[in-house]
Design a protein around this motif. Structure first.
Motif, PDB file in Angstrom:
ATOM      1  N   VAL A 164      -6.463   9.759  -7.929  1.00  0.00           N
ATOM      2  CA  VAL A 164      -5.491  10.038  -8.994  1.00  0.00           C
ATOM      3  C   VAL A 164      -6.091   9.693 -10.362  1.00  0.00           C
ATOM      4  CG1 VAL A 164      -3.238   9.410  -9.946  1.00  0.00           C
ATOM      5  CG2 VAL A 164      -3.507   9.771  -7.488  1.00  0.00           C
ATOM      6  N   PHE A 165      -6.874   8.614 -10.434  1.00  0.00           N
ATOM      7  CA  PHE A 165      -7.522   8.255 -11.698  1.00  0.00           C
ATOM      8  C   PHE A 165      -8.455   9.369 -12.157  1.00  0.00           C
ATOM      9  CE2 PHE A 165     -11.122   6.534 -14.052  1.00  0.00           C
ATOM     10  CZ  PHE A 165     -10.481   5.855 -15.086  1.00  0.00           C
ATOM     11  N   ILE A 166      -9.263   9.882 -11.238  1.00  0.00           N
ATOM     12  CA  ILE A 166     -10.179  10.975 -11.591  1.00  0.00           C
ATOM     13  C   ILE A 166      -9.390  12.209 -12.030  1.00  0.00           C
ATOM     14  CG2 ILE A 166     -11.888  12.590 -10.667  1.00  0.00           C
ATOM     15  CD1 ILE A 166     -12.879  10.302  -8.874  1.00  0.00           C
ATOM     16  N   LEU A 167      -8.313  12.514 -11.312  1.00  0.00           N
ATOM     17  CA  LEU A 167      -7.499  13.673 -11.668  1.00  0.00           C
ATOM     18  C   LEU A 167      -6.937  13.542 -13.081  1.00  0.00           C
ATOM     19  CD1 LEU A 167      -5.789  16.254 -10.950  1.00  0.00           C
ATOM     20  CD2 LEU A 167      -4.013  14.651 -10.221  1.00  0.00           C
ATOM     21  N   LEU A 168      -6.368  12.367 -13.388  1.00  0.00           N
ATOM     22  CA  LEU A 168      -5.685  12.193 -14.665  1.00  0.00           C
ATOM     23  C   LEU A 168      -6.647  12.023 -15.835  1.00  0.00           C
ATOM     24  CD1 LEU A 168      -2.714   9.840 -13.663  1.00  0.00           C
ATOM     25  CD2 LEU A 168      -2.608  12.283 -14.181  1.00  0.00           C
ATOM     26  N   ARG A 169      -7.770  11.355 -15.603  1.00  0.00           N
ATOM     27  CA  ARG A 169      -8.647  10.983 -16.704  1.00  0.00           C
ATOM     28  C   ARG A 169      -9.928  11.798 -16.816  1.00  0.00           C
ATOM     29  NH1 ARG A 169      -5.536   8.223 -20.257  1.00  0.00           N
ATOM     30  NH2 ARG A 169      -4.388   6.539 -19.228  1.00  0.00           N
TER      31      ARG A 169
ATOM     32  N   SER B  86       0.828  -1.204   0.000  1.00  0.00           N
ATOM     33  CA  SER B  86       0.000   0.000   0.000  1.00  0.00           C
ATOM     34  C   SER B  86       0.865   1.258   0.000  1.00  0.00           C
ATOM     35  CB  SER B  86      -0.943  -0.002   1.210  1.00  0.00           C
ATOM     36  OG  SER B  86      -0.215   0.035   2.424  1.00  0.00           O
ATOM     37  N   VAL B  87       1.875   1.308   0.860  1.00  0.00           N
ATOM     38  CA  VAL B  87       2.750   2.483   0.906  1.00  0.00           C
ATOM     39  C   VAL B  87       3.518   2.627  -0.405  1.00  0.00           C
ATOM     40  CG1 VAL B  87       4.742   3.529   2.054  1.00  0.00           C
ATOM     41  CG2 VAL B  87       2.949   2.432   3.405  1.00  0.00           C
ATOM     42  N   LEU B  88       4.056   1.505  -0.898  1.00  0.00           N
ATOM     43  CA  LEU B  88       4.787   1.533  -2.166  1.00  0.00           C
ATOM     44  C   LEU B  88       3.875   1.981  -3.305  1.00  0.00           C
ATOM     45  CD1 LEU B  88       7.456   0.868  -3.614  1.00  0.00           C
ATOM     46  CD2 LEU B  88       6.638  -1.475  -3.880  1.00  0.00           C
ATOM     47  N   GLY B  89       2.645   1.503  -3.302  1.00  0.00           N
ATOM     48  CA  GLY B  89       1.704   1.869  -4.358  1.00  0.00           C
ATOM     49  C   GLY B  89       1.325   3.332  -4.319  1.00  0.00           C
ATOM     50  N   ILE B  90       1.120   3.887  -3.118  1.00  0.00           N
ATOM     51  CA  ILE B  90       0.773   5.304  -3.007  1.00  0.00           C
ATOM     52  C   ILE B  90       1.929   6.164  -3.524  1.00  0.00           C
ATOM     53  CG2 ILE B  90       0.225   7.177  -1.403  1.00  0.00           C
ATOM     54  CD1 ILE B  90      -1.166   5.056   0.363  1.00  0.00           C
TER      55      ILE B  90
ATOM     56  N   ALA C 288       1.342   9.036   2.067  1.00  0.00           N
ATOM     57  CA  ALA C 288       1.947   7.709   2.191  1.00  0.00           C
ATOM     58  C   ALA C 288       2.731   7.594   3.492  1.00  0.00           C
ATOM     59  CB  ALA C 288       2.857   7.432   0.993  1.00  0.00           C
ATOM     60  N   GLY C 289       3.416   8.677   3.879  1.00  0.00           N
ATOM     61  CA  GLY C 289       4.162   8.659   5.128  1.00  0.00           C
ATOM     62  C   GLY C 289       3.257   8.533   6.341  1.00  0.00           C
ATOM     63  N   LEU C 290       2.095   9.174   6.299  1.00  0.00           N
ATOM     64  CA  LEU C 290       1.145   9.034   7.408  1.00  0.00           C
ATOM     65  C   LEU C 290       0.652   7.592   7.528  1.00  0.00           C
ATOM     66  CD1 LEU C 290      -1.015  12.276   6.997  1.00  0.00           C
ATOM     67  CD2 LEU C 290       0.746  11.823   8.718  1.00  0.00           C
TER      68      LEU C 290
ATOM     69  N   VAL D 128      -7.199   0.075   1.877  1.00  0.00           N
ATOM     70  CA  VAL D 128      -8.305   0.982   1.558  1.00  0.00           C
ATOM     71  C   VAL D 128      -7.758   2.369   1.213  1.00  0.00           C
ATOM     72  CG1 VAL D 128     -10.381   2.090   2.457  1.00  0.00           C
ATOM     73  CG2 VAL D 128      -9.908  -0.300   3.015  1.00  0.00           C
ATOM     74  N   MET D 129      -6.738   2.805   1.960  1.00  0.00           N
ATOM     75  CA  MET D 129      -6.128   4.114   1.673  1.00  0.00           C
ATOM     76  C   MET D 129      -5.482   4.114   0.282  1.00  0.00           C
ATOM     77  SD  MET D 129      -6.829   6.004   4.257  1.00  0.00           S
ATOM     78  CE  MET D 129      -8.377   5.060   4.363  1.00  0.00           C
ATOM     79  N   PHE D 130      -4.825   3.012  -0.070  1.00  0.00           N
ATOM     80  CA  PHE D 130      -4.239   2.888  -1.405  1.00  0.00           C
ATOM     81  C   PHE D 130      -5.330   2.944  -2.469  1.00  0.00           C
ATOM     82  CE2 PHE D 130      -2.202  -0.231  -4.591  1.00  0.00           C
ATOM     83  CZ  PHE D 130      -1.720   0.807  -5.367  1.00  0.00           C
ATOM     84  N   ALA D 131      -6.430   2.243  -2.217  1.00  0.00           N
ATOM     85  CA  ALA D 131      -7.535   2.230  -3.179  1.00  0.00           C
ATOM     86  C   ALA D 131      -8.130   3.626  -3.341  1.00  0.00           C
ATOM     87  CB  ALA D 131      -8.606   1.247  -2.719  1.00  0.00           C
ATOM     88  N   ILE D 132      -8.305   4.339  -2.230  1.00  0.00           N
ATOM     89  CA  ILE D 132      -8.836   5.699  -2.304  1.00  0.00           C
ATOM     90  C   ILE D 132      -7.892   6.595  -3.100  1.00  0.00           C
ATOM     91  CG2 ILE D 132      -9.350   7.768  -0.936  1.00  0.00           C
ATOM     92  CD1 ILE D 132     -10.387   5.909   1.265  1.00  0.00           C
TER      93      ILE D 132
END
Length: 323
Positions: A175-180, A44-48, A223-225, A166-170
């Motif tokens: 980011v998807f909404i922002l980019l697309r 999750s942290v790596l993904g964020i 991600a740090g939080l 869940v945080m990663f999914a959010i």
């Protein structure tokens, strides 16, 4: 006969499936509930962080300072609460630090025209040094009573799903909404695809570049939080680790071209799954840290070569010197 051509993200996903099944069958302890929980938290942290890097790379840049944004602002939160400040005020102050850090990065790259690699390398070292010299009392900032309840951000569950996931999914959805789905996202892709053409068409290139680095810093802070809440501390010396290379591996292996203008959230998810599984498996196999770095270095080199073949830089992009 019709020829089937597989994309890089399809190939990487297939490699992840094969690697995961192999580890699950042949590596004792890999598929245990405890290890799966650890894997999910690390992923999750790596993904964020991968999402933050993706925004910058799509816009034809790179952010080496992400790990400083991961470590220092969350460390400031823990240190301020430890010193008697309220949690909300600490979160706001650290958020302002992250925004200011992103603005400095963006200004250096967009207006001073310093290559992103060198600008973010310098600012990352500066922020990490500032934290260790002036902001933190110890290298590992400990949890305190004022943080009570905040650990659920990294250790709790929502409908049986670890909160970190869940945080990663959010973060993926945002980011998807922002980019697309937003004009800003379309501008980022346009600048990454051809910065000169984007400027000619009236796109505010410089402010959008600044926006990319502000967003990257804020996502790194988030991600740090999550990381701090997962381990009830913030080891600020993580800046000296090789985590930034893991983030770059996630982006490049996932199929986001370093030449800019390509890729998205799905690429980050696929790259995160592969790299997270590979790192977890190597840890269980007790591969020495130096050996892990060797393997990651080879994989990164192969990924960059593959990206160069699949997304060649033409003469115009080669003259940019952004990466």
């Amino acid at each position: 006969m019709k020829r089937f051509r597989f994309t890089q993200q399809e190939i990487v996903f297939a490699v992840f499936v094969v690697l995961f099944l192999a580890f699950a069958i042949f590596l004792p302890g890999f598929f245990s509930p405890e290890n799966m929980l650890t894997l999910l938290q690390n992923v999750s942290v790596l993904g964020i962080l991968g999402l933050a890097m993706a925004i910058v790379v799509i816009g034809r840049g790179i952010d080496i300072s992400l790990i400083a944004a991961l470590a220092v602002p969350p460390g400031v939160v823990l240190q301020m609460v430890q010193n008697g400040h309220s949690l909300p005020s600490a979160l706001v102050a650290a958020g302002a630090l992250a925004i200011g850090f992103g603005l400095v990065n963006g200004w250096l790259i967009a207006y001073a025209e310093v290559p992103s690699l060198f600008a973010t390398l310098a600012t990352g070292i500066f922020l990490a040094g500032l934290g260790q010299a002036a902001l933190f009392q110890l290298d590992v900032v400990q949890w305190s009573e004022g943080m009570a309840g905040f650990e659920k951000l990294g250790q709790g569950t929502i409908l049986g799903i670890p909160t970190a996931i869940v945080m990663f999914a959010i973060a993926c959805v945002v980011v998807f909404i922002l980019l697309r789905q937003t004009r800003w996202g379309a501008y980022i892709y346009a600048i990454g695809d051809n910065p000169f053409a984007a400027r000619v068409t009236g796109i505010p290139s410089r402010p959008i570049i600044v926006l990319q680095y502000v967003l990257a810093a804020l996502i790194g802070y988030f991600a740090g939080l999550v990381m701090a809440a997962s381990v009830n501390s913030m080891p600020t010396r993580i800046f000296n680790s090789t985590l930034i290379y893991d983030v770059i591996l996630v982006v490049v292996l996932g199929g986001i071209g370093l030449s800019g203008g390509r890729g998205g959230v799905v690429n980050v998810i696929i790259g995160t799954l592969l790299i997270g599984t590979m790192l977890n498996g190597m840890t269980i196999m007790n591969i020495p840290y130096a050996g892990q770095n060797l393997i990651k270095g080879v994989v990164l080199l192969l990924a960059v070569i593959t990206d160069t073949i699949l997304n060649p830089r033409n003469e115009e992009t080669a003259q940019q010197g952004d990466i």
